[in-house]
Design an enzyme around this catalytic site. Sequence first.
Site, mmCIF file in Angstrom:
data_model
loop_
_atom_site.group_PDB
_atom_site.id
_atom_site.type_symbol
_atom_site.label_atom_id
_atom_site.label_comp_id
_atom_site.label_asym_id
_atom_site.label_seq_id
_atom_site.Cartn_x
_atom_site.Cartn_y
_atom_site.Cartn_z
ATOM 1 N N HIS A 190 60.494 33.393 -21.675
ATOM 2 C CA HIS A 190 59.675 32.205 -21.941
ATOM 3 C C HIS A 190 59.945 31.131 -20.898
ATOM 4 O O HIS A 190 60.957 31.176 -20.190
ATOM 5 C CB HIS A 190 59.963 31.632 -23.342
ATOM 6 C CG HIS A 190 59.265 32.367 -24.442
ATOM 7 N ND1 HIS A 190 59.814 33.475 -25.049
ATOM 8 C CD2 HIS A 190 58.050 32.170 -25.040
ATOM 9 C CE1 HIS A 190 58.972 33.925 -25.968
ATOM 10 N NE2 HIS A 190 57.896 33.158 -25.981
ATOM 11 N N LYS B 147 61.415 25.987 -23.540
ATOM 12 C CA LYS B 147 61.549 26.537 -24.906
ATOM 13 C C LYS B 147 62.912 26.189 -25.504
ATOM 14 O O LYS B 147 63.949 26.369 -24.855
ATOM 15 C CB LYS B 147 61.332 28.052 -24.903
ATOM 16 C CG LYS B 147 61.339 28.633 -26.317
ATOM 17 C CD LYS B 147 60.677 29.989 -26.384
ATOM 18 C CE LYS B 147 60.745 30.583 -27.779
ATOM 19 N NZ LYS B 147 60.064 29.767 -28.797
HETATM 20 P P1 NAD Z 1 56.439 20.828 -27.758
HETATM 21 O O1 NAD Z 1 57.838 20.307 -27.693
HETATM 22 O O2 NAD Z 1 55.562 20.736 -26.545
HETATM 23 O O3 NAD Z 1 55.645 20.103 -28.955
HETATM 24 C C1 NAD Z 1 56.217 19.783 -30.200
HETATM 25 C C2 NAD Z 1 55.590 18.470 -30.656
HETATM 26 O O4 NAD Z 1 56.061 18.200 -31.985
HETATM 27 C C3 NAD Z 1 56.009 17.271 -29.771
HETATM 28 O O5 NAD Z 1 54.873 16.485 -29.425
HETATM 29 C C4 NAD Z 1 56.968 16.506 -30.666
HETATM 30 O O6 NAD Z 1 56.963 15.087 -30.424
HETATM 31 C C5 NAD Z 1 56.406 16.832 -32.050
HETATM 32 N N1 NAD Z 1 57.400 16.603 -33.117
HETATM 33 C C6 NAD Z 1 58.722 16.897 -33.074
HETATM 34 N N2 NAD Z 1 59.311 16.476 -34.213
HETATM 35 C C7 NAD Z 1 58.321 15.915 -34.973
HETATM 36 C C8 NAD Z 1 58.298 15.297 -36.254
HETATM 37 N N3 NAD Z 1 59.416 15.148 -36.970
HETATM 38 N N4 NAD Z 1 57.117 14.859 -36.725
HETATM 39 C C9 NAD Z 1 55.966 14.983 -36.001
HETATM 40 N N5 NAD Z 1 55.935 15.533 -34.770
HETATM 41 C C10 NAD Z 1 57.103 16.006 -34.278
HETATM 42 O O7 NAD Z 1 56.575 22.353 -28.242
HETATM 43 P P2 NAD Z 1 55.468 23.515 -28.218
HETATM 44 O O8 NAD Z 1 55.628 24.321 -26.989
HETATM 45 O O9 NAD Z 1 54.136 22.938 -28.570
HETATM 46 O O10 NAD Z 1 56.002 24.429 -29.407
HETATM 47 C C11 NAD Z 1 56.143 23.914 -30.732
HETATM 48 C C12 NAD Z 1 56.682 25.017 -31.634
HETATM 49 O O11 NAD Z 1 55.713 26.079 -31.733
HETATM 50 C C13 NAD Z 1 57.962 25.700 -31.108
HETATM 51 O O12 NAD Z 1 58.796 25.987 -32.220
HETATM 52 C C14 NAD Z 1 57.448 26.964 -30.458
HETATM 53 O O13 NAD Z 1 58.410 27.988 -30.397
HETATM 54 C C15 NAD Z 1 56.331 27.329 -31.402
HETATM 55 N N6 NAD Z 1 55.300 28.226 -30.883
HETATM 56 C C16 NAD Z 1 54.783 29.124 -31.763
HETATM 57 C C17 NAD Z 1 53.744 29.973 -31.378
HETATM 58 C C18 NAD Z 1 53.119 30.883 -32.399
HETATM 59 O O14 NAD Z 1 52.206 31.665 -32.057
HETATM 60 N N7 NAD Z 1 53.552 30.814 -33.654
HETATM 61 C C19 NAD Z 1 53.256 29.913 -30.060
HETATM 62 C C20 NAD Z 1 53.801 28.977 -29.183
HETATM 63 C C21 NAD Z 1 54.814 28.129 -29.605
#
Ligand code: NAD
Length: 275
Positions: A164, A168
Amino acid sequence: MSATAKAPPTAIGILGAAGRMGQMIAREILGRSSEARLSACVDHAKSWALGKDIGDILGLGPCGIKVTADKDAAFANSEVLIDFTSPEAAKDHAALAIKHHRALVIGTTGLSAADKAAIEAAAGEVPVLQSANMSLGVNVLLTLVERVAATLGVDYDIEIFEAHHRHKADAPSGTALILADAAAKGRGISRDKAMLPPRHGQTGARPPGGIGMSVFRGGDVVGDHTVTFAGIGERLELSHRASDRALFAKGAVKAALWLAGKPPKLYGMKDVLGL
Ligand code: NAD
């Protein structure tokens, strides 16, 4: 409503809207206006995006939905919420789903046992869909891995490799862990019993029957996963490579549209995809 009248678009709120995935999901919802309506964009109270119009953030021009930290209003104004935040936040969002009686899609990975327990508790009262990977390809891969593990047996060592991007936060990826679950299930054992410890130093010979895991972090890799079955004289490799995270955003919105109006239960992406 008459038999021909079209159902109104489903009101979908995004939790973590300013993040990499949140922005992709907002773009996907705005592009599917006949089925979905963007009802709320929530982010962390200290987010750089608070007060900004999500349409402006995406370079589309204002759409009238500003990023807010007001979670109660977001839940109240939405039929389904999609969470791509952090494990601690996802746990809080499960409690808010119960409080407001709203459906919840959780894509966040790195969930602890306590986070999962909170999600299961919510699923007793409202429909919840949790999936570490929202892509069709990975969900087909899970089925294949289980079948191959059952067919080849313990003479074939199972190794899972995942790669990744450098940002991440959790490792191994949630997808690597559910691939390990599928392989362990194929062998009729639990993942906890099958996982080998990380390798470093004098590891000794590989014990039979275990599942090994290795992790790469770097650059802008969206997500690669390979499950190798290594026997004597041959190796079978099953690989998935994601090249655009819009794939996960499409899956998350599809899941939200599917989940609206379902009875309380913990669903997975296999339910949505009919696998
Ligand atoms: P990122 O860090 O770019 O985005 C996360 C967002 O959540 C940020 O804007 C952050 O400010 C916000 N956030 C954090 N704590 C918060 C809270 N308490 N209240 C409200 N908002 C809050 O991360 P990302 O790359 O978008 O990934 C997010 C999650 O999704 C990770 O856990 C990642 O592994 C997962 N993910 C899952 C899939 C899937 O298919 N299920 C695919 C990609 C990523």
